[in-house]
Each structure stands twice: as structure tokens, then as C-alpha cells.
Enzyme design. Structure first.
Site, mmCIF file in Angstrom:
data_model
loop_
_atom_site.group_PDB
_atom_site.id
_atom_site.type_symbol
_atom_site.label_atom_id
_atom_site.label_comp_id
_atom_site.label_asym_id
_atom_site.label_seq_id
_atom_site.Cartn_x
_atom_site.Cartn_y
_atom_site.Cartn_z
ATOM 1 N N SER A 56 0.854 -1.195 0.000
ATOM 2 C CA SER A 56 0.000 0.000 0.000
ATOM 3 C C SER A 56 0.887 1.242 0.000
ATOM 4 C CB SER A 56 -0.876 -0.004 1.259
ATOM 5 O OG SER A 56 -0.035 0.106 2.402
ATOM 6 N N HIS B 99 -11.853 -3.380 5.606
ATOM 7 C CA HIS B 99 -10.476 -3.670 6.001
ATOM 8 C C HIS B 99 -10.375 -3.768 7.522
ATOM 9 C CE1 HIS B 99 -9.548 -1.636 1.997
ATOM 10 N NE2 HIS B 99 -9.107 -2.870 1.873
ATOM 11 N N HIS C 46 -11.653 -7.533 -1.505
ATOM 12 C CA HIS C 46 -10.829 -6.885 -0.471
ATOM 13 C C HIS C 46 -11.378 -7.274 0.895
ATOM 14 C CE1 HIS C 46 -8.307 -3.740 -2.555
ATOM 15 N NE2 HIS C 46 -8.924 -4.343 -3.550
ATOM 16 N N ASP D 108 -7.621 3.162 -6.863
ATOM 17 C CA ASP D 108 -8.854 3.202 -6.084
ATOM 18 C C ASP D 108 -9.468 4.581 -6.216
ATOM 19 O OD1 ASP D 108 -10.913 3.211 -4.349
ATOM 20 O OD2 ASP D 108 -9.773 2.681 -2.561
ATOM 21 N N ASP E 13 -1.387 -1.635 -3.841
ATOM 22 C CA ASP E 13 -2.710 -1.728 -3.219
ATOM 23 C C ASP E 13 -3.231 -0.305 -2.960
ATOM 24 O OD1 ASP E 13 -4.857 -3.059 -2.057
ATOM 25 O OD2 ASP E 13 -3.905 -3.240 -0.082
ATOM 26 N N HIS E 14 -4.445 -0.033 -3.402
ATOM 27 C CA HIS E 14 -5.115 1.252 -3.137
ATOM 28 C C HIS E 14 -4.301 2.493 -3.520
ATOM 29 C CE1 HIS E 14 -8.651 -0.448 -1.253
ATOM 30 N NE2 HIS E 14 -7.864 -1.274 -0.595
ATOM 31 N N ASP F 104 -4.523 -9.189 4.609
ATOM 32 C CA ASP F 104 -3.487 -8.492 5.357
ATOM 33 C C ASP F 104 -3.636 -8.761 6.859
ATOM 34 O OD1 ASP F 104 -1.562 -6.784 6.303
ATOM 35 O OD2 ASP F 104 -2.453 -4.944 5.559
ATOM 36 N N THR F 105 -4.851 -8.489 7.368
ATOM 37 C CA THR F 105 -5.082 -8.551 8.821
ATOM 38 C C THR F 105 -4.725 -9.903 9.429
ATOM 39 O OG1 THR F 105 -6.771 -6.847 8.692
ATOM 40 C CG2 THR F 105 -6.894 -8.337 10.574
#
Ligand code: 13P
Length: 349
Positions: A50, A189, A223, A105, A83-84, A268-269
């Protein structure tokens, strides 16, 4: 293998009927964890960074770590994805650096917080697509707005605030020519997605299926796809953490998505949770330790375990050897001669 285009990975995934995990990184250990998991499961993989990750690690470190990964694991098709991206300039700088795909995005304004209009989203995404395709780089767009905030990027709020309208998704794909499309179906997210195991009232899989029917050539991207497993939450809390009870996206829902056009699954998390739990455990159990390797090694191993599990669950395991890389220069030719066009026909319902 050199870094390959995400578009190639997703086209192959569509042929094989599987999904490809796109795992976020900020540092060397996370890249190592992903590559070892890819080797262990023989999987193609997308590594994504990101804007926050680029700022944290610095572009040159990140890029050279990715080159090292490609060099050390020549058997693994590996794409490097932004990412984004929040603006044309962010995407342009990623492409100049060597990313093999970018996400524009445009669902949010360049502040990364305020929802943009449909027209603004189309304009900036189309500009990125034109620039990127000329250079053989693939582009992910977003229509609808995801919930939550990731690395300071996001509108916040619930995943249901701005779900994707299928008509707009079709129009957006036609007007921009994106290779893949992130849609908002109730996910968000971060760790706090749902207050109980999600059902159709909060996780709109029907909407995803409807969009795929209308856009069969556009790879869909899910996502906010961490499952936030209870065992990872428990380890953190057992060793002094204070996570509140929460639910993520069940793996079986992701698998349903994969049956219905989802080709890229962003996680990711779950990796953050695995890393933090492993580090907390060492700190509590062995407070005398101070060599970072004493906690970074178990942290890396914990992330590898989660990533390998997801690779099997998403179906990408076993597919690393299915194909050889198409060069980025040849991808550019494919975009120029029309063989890689994904646009639906407007009005074809
Ligand atoms: P999670 O926070 O669910 O892992 O989502 C990550 C993501 O979507 C990155 O773009």
C-alpha cells in the site's frame, strides 16, 4: 522467473477456476514468509504494498526485496501489486519503480477518505489504464466503497454504506477497461468487520454473483478478506492483548466467491494477527530475550502458516508450474492489439 503481470496470474486462475491470494507486506520478513509458503504449496502469488507500506519501507528497499524474492524462487510466478493507489501520480510512480500491476482506487478522492463521484472515478481510472496498459501493466479499479480504514486509507464506516451497484459496475468496466475490479459487498479492512458470523444480510454474496454474471471477463477482487480466526485472536489476548470479539469473512464464503469470478483475494489482517500473537508469546514467555531474531523467526513462521493455509483454501496451491511468464513487453503488445481487452458490451445484460 522475472516479476510477472498480475493479469497473467488472474487469467490463469480463471482458466483453472481458482483464486490467488494477494498478501500485503511492509518488510523483508513478510516477503520471506509469503515466498516460503508459496514454495511449500507450489503456488503463484501476488505480493502487494500500500502507500503506507511504501512510505514505511521506502520504494527502493521494497522493490529490491521483491527482486530478491523473484531471484530466489524462480519457480514461483510472482506479481508485485500496488494496493489502493489514490491518484494517477501514485500509480505512475509505482509503475516507474517496477510494480507489475496497480490498483487505482478512484472510489475515493485523492485524500483517500472522501467518496468520489462515479464520473471522477471513471476519469482517473481510465487515465491510469491508458498509461499502464501502454507499458504492459495491469490495473485494478474499485466501484462501490469498502468499509473500514487500512493504513490510513478508507472511508471508515460499515462495509454496507456504499455497496456496488451492478449496473454501475458494468458501465465502469466498459468505460475504463480495467483488468480486475474490486467490489464492495459488505466487507471492510481491518480486524473489526462483523459483530457475529456474517450472513447474507451483511455479506452480500448474491450481489457478487450478480456482478459476475454481468461481467464474466473482468476478474473480481475481494478486499477485506481476512477471516480473523478465533485462534489467532485468542493467542494475542492470551499474551496480554486486548482484542474485542470480532468476525471476519469465513473461508467458505471466499470459496463461494472464487466459484463466481473472484480471482484475487486480499489478505493483510490475518497475517498481522499471526505476527503479533507470535511476538507477544515470546515477550511474555521469555522476557529475558532481546535478540529480535528470537521473536521475528516465530513471527515469520506464524505468518507462513497462515499464508500457506490460505493458498490451499483459495486453490492456487499446486499451480506454480502451470505456465511460463509472459514478458511485460509482450503484455503491452497484447493490450495494444486487443487480445487482452476485457470490456463488456454496454447494455448486454
Ligand atoms: P484485510 O484487512 O481483511 O486483511 O483486508 C486487506 C485488504 O483488503 C488489502 O487491500
Amino acid at each position: 522467473m522475472p516479476l510477472v503481470s498480475t493479469r497473467q496470474l488472474l487469467d490463469e486462475a480463471a482458466k483453472g477456476g481458482y483464486g490467488v491470494g494477494a498478501f500485503n507486506v511492509n518488510d523483508m520478513e513478510q516477503i520471506q514468509a509469503i515466498m516460503e509458503a508459496a514454495k511449500e504449496t507450489n503456488s503463484p502469488v501476488i505480493i502487494q504494498a500500500s502507500r503506507g507500506a511504501r512510505a514505511f519501507a521506502q520504494d527502493n528497499y521494497l522493490y529490491h526485496l521483491m527482486l530478491a524474492a523473484a531471484e530466489l524462487y524462480p519457480q514461483i510466478p510472482l506479481a508485485m501489486h500496488l494496493d489502493h493507489g489514490n491518484s494517477f501520480e501514485t500509480c505512475e510512480s509505482a509503475i516507474k519503480l517496477g510494480f507489475t500491476s496497480v490498483m487505482m482506487d478512484g472510489s475515493l478522492k485523492p485524500d483517500g477518505k472522501t467518496p468520489a463521484t462515479f464520473e471522477e472515478n471513471v476519469a482517473v481510472t481510465k487515465k491510469v489504464v491508458d498509461y499502464a496498459h501502454e507499458r504492459g501493466i495491469s490495473v485494478e479499479g474499485e466501484i462501490g466503497v469498502l468499509g473500514g480504514i487500512e493504513d490510513g486509507h478508507g472511508a471508515g464506516g460499515s462495509g454496507l454504506d456504499h455497496v456496488t451497484d451492478p449496473d454501475q459496475a458494468v458501465e465502469f468496466a466498459e468505460l475504463t477497461g480495467v483488468d480486475s475490479l474490486a467490489i464492495a459487498i459488505g466487507t471492510s479492512h481491518g480486524a473489526y468487520k462483523f459483530t457475529k458470523k456474517p450472513d447474507g444480510s451483511v455479506l452480500k454474496m448474491d450481489l457478487l454473483i450478480a456482478i459476475h454474471k454481468r461481467l464474466p471477463k473482468t476478474h473480481l477482487v475481494m478486499h477485506g478478506s481476512s477471516s480473523v480466526p478465533k485462534d489467532l485472536q485468542d493467542i494475542i489476548n492470551q499474551y496480554g492483548g486486548k482484542l474485542k470479539e470480532t468476525w471476519g469473512v469465513p473461508v467458505e464464503e471466499i470459496q463461494l466467491g472464487i466459484k463466481n469470478g473472484v480471482r484475487k483475494v486480499n489478505v493483510d489482517t490475518d497475517n498481522r494477527l499471526a505476527i503479533t500473537g507470535a511476538i507477544r508469546k515470546v515477550f511474555i514467555e521469555s522476557p529475558e530475550k532481546f535478540d529480535p531474531r528470537d521473536y521475528m523467526k516465530p513471527a515469520r513462521a506464524a505468518m507462513q502458516k497462515v499464508v500457506a493455509q490460505r493458498m490451499v483454501q483459495f486453490g492456487q496451491a499446486g499451480h506454480a508450474g502451470d505456465y511460463t511468464a509472459i514478458s511485460i513487453a509482450d503484455m503491452a503488445k497484447g493490450y495494444a492489439n486487443g487480445t487482452l481487452v476485457t470490456k463488456p458490451l454496454v447494455g448486454a445484460k
